[in-house]
Design an enzyme around this catalytic site. Structure first.
Site, PDB file in Angstrom:
ATOM      1  N   HIS A  59       6.634  11.203   3.261  1.00 40.89           N
ATOM      2  CA  HIS A  59       5.565  11.498   4.135  1.00 40.89           C
ATOM      3  C   HIS A  59       5.685  10.857   5.540  1.00 40.89           C
ATOM      4  O   HIS A  59       5.880  10.109   5.828  1.00 40.89           O
ATOM      5  CB  HIS A  59       4.503  10.984   3.331  1.00 40.89           C
ATOM      6  CG  HIS A  59       3.011  11.257   3.903  1.00 40.89           C
ATOM      7  ND1 HIS A  59       2.425  10.376   5.150  1.00 40.89           N
ATOM      8  CD2 HIS A  59       1.973  12.056   3.502  1.00 40.89           C
ATOM      9  CE1 HIS A  59       1.194  11.061   5.307  1.00 40.89           C
ATOM     10  NE2 HIS A  59       0.868  11.818   4.451  1.00 40.89           N
ATOM     11  N   GLU A  99       3.682  16.632   2.905  1.00 39.79           N
ATOM     12  CA  GLU A  99       3.680  16.444   4.559  1.00 39.79           C
ATOM     13  C   GLU A  99       4.682  15.621   4.866  1.00 39.79           C
ATOM     14  O   GLU A  99       4.567  14.426   5.644  1.00 39.79           O
ATOM     15  CB  GLU A  99       2.443  15.634   4.597  1.00 39.79           C
ATOM     16  CG  GLU A  99       0.997  16.090   3.933  1.00 39.79           C
ATOM     17  CD  GLU A  99      -0.268  15.518   4.099  1.00 39.79           C
ATOM     18  OE1 GLU A  99      -0.999  16.422   4.663  1.00 39.79           O
ATOM     19  OE2 GLU A  99      -0.608  14.595   3.807  1.00 39.79           O
ATOM     20  N   CYS A 146      -7.945  12.948   9.229  1.00 38.99           N
ATOM     21  CA  CYS A 146      -7.169  11.580   9.668  1.00 38.99           C
ATOM     22  C   CYS A 146      -6.738  12.050  11.151  1.00 38.99           C
ATOM     23  O   CYS A 146      -6.969  11.098  12.122  1.00 38.99           O
ATOM     24  CB  CYS A 146      -5.932  11.694   9.008  1.00 38.99           C
ATOM     25  SG  CYS A 146      -4.990  12.903   8.488  1.00 38.99           S
ATOM     26  N   ASP A 183       0.666  -1.212   0.164  1.00 38.35           N
ATOM     27  CA  ASP A 183      -0.051  -0.140   0.011  1.00 38.35           C
ATOM     28  C   ASP A 183       0.964   1.194   0.130  1.00 38.35           C
ATOM     29  O   ASP A 183       1.876   1.232   0.632  1.00 38.35           O
ATOM     30  CB  ASP A 183      -0.887   0.021   1.139  1.00 38.35           C
ATOM     31  CG  ASP A 183      -2.010   0.930   1.114  1.00 38.35           C
ATOM     32  OD1 ASP A 183      -1.740   2.213   1.189  1.00 38.35           O
ATOM     33  OD2 ASP A 183      -3.079   0.371   1.049  1.00 38.35           O
ATOM     34  N   GLY A 184       0.394   2.377  -0.846  1.00 36.16           N
ATOM     35  CA  GLY A 184       1.266   3.484  -0.631  1.00 36.16           C
ATOM     36  C   GLY A 184       1.288   4.223   0.730  1.00 36.16           C
ATOM     37  O   GLY A 184       2.206   4.875   1.109  1.00 36.16           O
ATOM     38  N   HIS A 185       0.382   3.787   1.586  1.00 32.35           N
ATOM     39  CA  HIS A 185       0.390   4.194   2.990  1.00 32.35           C
ATOM     40  C   HIS A 185       0.393   3.138   4.018  1.00 32.35           C
ATOM     41  O   HIS A 185      -0.529   2.431   4.114  1.00 32.35           O
ATOM     42  CB  HIS A 185      -0.994   5.231   3.232  1.00 32.35           C
ATOM     43  CG  HIS A 185      -1.064   6.102   4.238  1.00 32.35           C
ATOM     44  ND1 HIS A 185      -0.343   5.602   5.530  1.00 32.35           N
ATOM     45  CD2 HIS A 185      -1.239   7.396   4.430  1.00 32.35           C
ATOM     46  CE1 HIS A 185      -0.286   6.727   6.302  1.00 32.35           C
ATOM     47  NE2 HIS A 185      -0.795   7.771   5.721  1.00 32.35           N
ATOM     48  N   GLU A 205       2.602  17.356  11.521  1.00 30.60           N
ATOM     49  CA  GLU A 205       1.023  16.943  11.403  1.00 30.60           C
ATOM     50  C   GLU A 205       0.821  16.203  12.634  1.00 30.60           C
ATOM     51  O   GLU A 205       1.507  15.185  13.173  1.00 30.60           O
ATOM     52  CB  GLU A 205       0.926  15.787  10.398  1.00 30.60           C
ATOM     53  CG  GLU A 205      -0.594  15.338  10.223  1.00 30.60           C
ATOM     54  CD  GLU A 205      -0.919  14.557   8.870  1.00 30.60           C
ATOM     55  OE1 GLU A 205       0.038  14.505   7.871  1.00 30.60           O
ATOM     56  OE2 GLU A 205      -1.847  13.730   8.940  1.00 30.60           O
TER      57      GLU A 205
END
Lengths: 626, 626
Positions: free
Chosen positions: B246, B298, B392, B183-185, B314
């Site tokens: 990120h 980010e 989020c 997954d990209g995240h 963040e």
């Protein structure tokens, strides 16, 4: 010598100064870069634009129907900017190769145009409805670049191929563009205004004025996280007190609005632009003239948000700044605008291309540290790149260098004003001047009057704000204004200007906290930096200046022989890799870090950094306090 | 008291410390925030998640077929994080309202699951092919949050509704997820590891390990300008020497990798994670513990790229940092990890929610100037917002505050280690401790042994690195380690820890040039700041510290009565609006700006800033040099 200038206000325009009818750089600092631009960069640009698929898009659009579109949605604009560069180069010196390239590409453009005048290959090839996504589509943005290229073609060579295309497109826009339809990316305003100036068609100026007036009313659809400020759609141009959002967009809009203001004699709009410009200079401009503090949104930050390391300072934003300042200079005659033009050209535009003409910076940070993140192709830590997926900057540099001659001088009823100093000639009506100088490496500028009318007139020299030791023919000249010499001139008369170029230390006002306790070296109009290449055995990150005794030095290996480096005594902070931990410690007042032994510092002009490999670099250097 | 902890390494895991079987905050600093979280924030979160359309997506997915999907592609994860918060709250104290909300939402989730176990409403409703765009789709990211919520439900309440859903999804993934599909995240790694710990299913851990091992080989499709580093796909986790890209993704990946490392006894991977953590702390961590220098992506910046104004920091990245550091603490027993947990909780997580529990910061900058750009909803100059389109952070804060009790203490064969100090109880096997303290406002912590086995064991106190005046029962305690008290304890035994909380000045190492010449005020674990609300008549941007005599002060209007502000003598730089021009001037060495008269400075804890309106604020303050 007879090329009409890149910006040519109409006869009734509310301007104080007018561009000269002919100016030509022959030699020296800028001529060297123009030569590389012509011989290396522009041919390479043609190949890169071709490889990007932009010519293919035009070819497929000419065939009609839906087909693949390659590259970015604004790929057409790369072609137009490159064509504009070709045009100005042809005006500087005609050349069969340039003429052939120009003819081929401009015919491709003409063939791709729709029967009703519309032209945007992405829209044509994908079949998307025209003007249905102006927030992102760049349809009018591309149109604006087409218009500028077309005007350049006519002014530089008399070629009207593109002018016909641009006029048909502008006619179509004037008739069919929905009311209140404005492009997410300004640019068409400048294009329409100049096309109006070239053709006299009032409708083009009216449309440009409508574009400017409609902006700032949140008419543009929001996309992503960005608020309306990103696209300069938060506050009307005539009411804004600062510049905001995407820096290139902001500059193109302001430049176009300046065109509209002078052509419509809208002095309120002009005054608003002046306020915005002054706020930008006072709070949002890097020492280099670079604009845009944020990678995110490629945007201006807030007031005094000018971190050197995370600076974006896109090369295109600097070019837009030159375009805006030049228009404000013509409008007002205030030499502060020309000061910023020069600073920006030398330190924010010129770093955008390598000395070999084959590599480009998109981002022009003022500090690159050891361990900078290399993930993004635009990261300055990676050095200049051969091209970019979004290739706005390289052809923008090309067209600016090709038209740089136009920014040398202006004239008014009283005489001629010299703004940039380069060896060359300036023609303004019956006046012909010859300029000899080694500037910016030396401060001496010799101006010879070659032709002159019989009546008295004023030769005005811009004395930059930094030039506190300037003199004209041995008499002191005030910095930050014009030094005027009025007389009845005779052919052969000479004036000697000395701008007193020598290295100096510059500090920032306290609100500019990111430069606190640090100084920058400048010399004449050039901002200098410390580069890793000149400091083996230490890391630039750790260097500080130990004394204020700056000295000109001899040539530096790997840089052109005329580059004058500056040396000074320095020291290196001790950085202990092995005590790695948390980088925040109990403060001992007065807090002063530990220093190692003396280091000889070599400052080189910022615009030549990263021509000997990439690596750490800094414009700001801490002052050591013993 | 019997709630199993949020992170529970398996019996064979390669860990040094283990979570305690029960810990509970009863009162004080954190309890006040937990109360607001339970009574205000979580109910409000349910409404906001409903309004965002996320419940509706689940309802439509349950009906099957294509239908509208509302909100972001990762909207499901908002539901899961909110459910996780509900679960931990129910474990802290059961409540009919919470139980009903939990049952309704978890049944919605269960109903939306596909027959084969797959669950991602965006993919289901749009009909997009599963796993066809993992770079952006967040399918596994959402799955990971589902798994964590499911584990929380089982551990806190015994409810297995979500556990069945999560296990069926994990079974499906273990069987059908294409090899090398990542997954990209990151997030699913932590989810799978904890689900493995909860269920004992080896396949879940195997899949987590595969996800970690596949990463860093440029398998993820690039999108936009970002390079592979943005998604932590440039360098394999086991080879990386720093964190990059990120920041939230980087933290979730590292935390999941730590889970994999201890469960598989992969000590090389664990050592690599330790190196990355130390590099992050030494070069990429703000004083607040905040992470991520760049709005663009980010993301982390390069080494020492830590500008206070453009900091992204963040709230989610801070939470991810706590998750990673906690796992490293369990793995290694190194209290430096717990130091960062505490710093980050107090100064990077807690600022993410307002004192009233109704407003949230996404971005936690360390400086906000007058004239900060307000265009983006996340701009800290706008103050905390009621919710965000990408939401989020708010439910992430909710689940962390609800599970904060789990981070108080650990145990090993030798005894119990106290890491966070809060009034409450800690149960570890046969040991029951009661803690009384006014920390962090005061440094005194009293621990009473309520139950104890008859044999000797060690009670260890984490002494933070800043606590250079700490003592235990009157004897000095070394900062930056554990102070251990070993004896045969009897019920009623007391130990008195004094952490010596008092205001102090902190400076940065020289490479952290953005803080050069400036200091920060800290007090105990809290970072302080100057806020506009306390300095009428001057602009915070212009303030500097005139003397190092920091003093605790009485309550500040508009803040809770227990907040201890710090005062000091200051001055204001003179900022002349009327000399607006270019903000760079000839440097006079030693360069010292002009100062106005004395100003009384009031520093307040950074985590409470912007509760009395937004406005200028700074963590770093220049030292005035007379």
């Amino acid at each position: 010598m007879s090329v009409d200038p890149v910006v040519r206000p109409g006869t009734g325009a509310a301007v104080t100064l007018r561009p000269v009818t002919g100016a030509r750089i022959h030699d020296g600092f800028w001529a060297a870069r123009q030569r590389v631009n012509r011989e290396v960069t522009i041919p390479l640009g043609g190949e890169r634009v071709r490889d990007s698929g932009a010519f293919g898009n035009l070819r497929r659009a000419a065939r009609g129907g839906s087909a693949e579109h390659r590259g970015k949605i604004f790929a057409d604009s790369d072609v137009y900017k490159w064509l504009e560069a070709l045009a100005w180069e042809r005006g500087r010196r005609e050349d069969d190769g340039l003429a052939r390239s120009y003819a081929q590409a401009s015919e491709l453009v003409a063939a791709a145009q729709c029967a009703d005048g519309y032209l945007h290959t992405h829209t044509q090839l994908t079949g998307r409805r025209r003007y249905s996504d102006l927030a992102s589509s760049h349809e009018l943005y591309c149109a604006g670049h087409l218009m500028q290229a077309a005007v350049a073609g006519r002014r530089a060579t008399g070629d009207e191929t593109l002018l016909r295309v641009a006029a048909r497109f502008a006619d179509h826009l004037a008739k069919d563009l929905p009311a209140d339809a404005i492009d997410g990316h300004p640019e068409v305003e400048m294009g329409l205004a100049e096309l109006h100036r070239e053709t006299g068609v009032a409708a083009y100026l009216d449309l440009a004025a409508r574009q400017v007036a409609a902006r700032g009313r949140a008419l543009i659809q929001l996309k992503g996280h960005h608020g309306p400020g990103y696209r300069q759609d938060r506050v009307p141009v005539a009411e804004a007190t600062t510049v905001e959002g995407h820096a290139v967009r902001a500059m193109y809009l302001a430049a176009g609005a300046a065109d509209v203001a002078v052509e419509t004699s809208d002095l309120d709009l002009l005054a608003a632009l002046g306020r915005q410009w002054r706020d930008m200079v006072a709070t949002k401009t890097y020492l280099t003239g670079g604009l845009g503090s944020n990678w995110y949104g490629e945007a201006f930050g807030g007031h005094h948000e000018l971190a050197p390391d995370t600076a974006y300072c896109e090369t295109c934003a600097a070019i837009g700044s030159v375009q805006w300042s030049w228009r404000m200079l013509l409008a007002t005659g205030d030499p502060a605008y020309a000061d910023l033009v020069e600073r920006t050209l030398c330190n924010a535009v010129l770093p955008g291309v390598s000395l070999d003409g084959e590599h480009f910076f998109y981002v022009n940070a003022l500090r690159v540290r050891a361990g900078a993140d290399p993930d993004d192709l635009r990261s300055p830590a990676r050095g200049r790149q051969g091209w970019y997926g979004t290739a706005c900057c390289p052809p923008n540099v090309m067209r600016l260098l090709s038209s740089l001659d136009h920014y040398l001088a202006t004239c008014d009823a009283d005489g001629v004003q010299l703004h940039l100093y380069a060896p060359g000639t300036v023609r303004a009506g019956g006046v012909l001047l010859e300029v000899e100088t080694g500037y910016p490496w030396t401060g001496r500028v010799e101006v010879v009057v070659k032709e002159t009318p019989g009546h008295p007139w004023t030769l005005a020299f811009r004395i930059p704000a930094w030039a506190d030791a300037a003199g004209v023919d041995g008499r002191p000249a005030e910095p930050g204004g014009y030094h005027r010499v009025r007389r009845t001139w005779r052919p052969g008369d000479r004036v000697e200007l000395d701008l007193g170029v020598r290295p100096r230390l510059t500090a920032a006002v306290p609100r500019l906290d990111v430069a606190r306790g640090q100084v920058a070296v400048e010399r004449g109009p050039l901002v200098y930096c410390l580069e890793q290449a000149d400091h083996p055995g230490v890391i630039v990150d750790d260097l500080c200046l130990a004394a204020a005794d700056l000295r000109d030095a001899g040539p530096v290996a790997g840089l052109p022989a005329d580059v004058v480096p500056v040396t000074a005594r320095g020291r290196a902070h001790v950085h202990r890799e092995d005590d790695g931990g948390f980088p925040y410690r109990a403060a001992v007042a007065p807090h002063e870090p530990e220093h190692g032994g003396p280091v000889d510092l070599t400052f080189v002009p910022y615009h030549v950094w990263a021509n000997r490999g990439a690596g750490p670099m800094t414009v700001w250097t801490p002052m050591h306090r013993p």
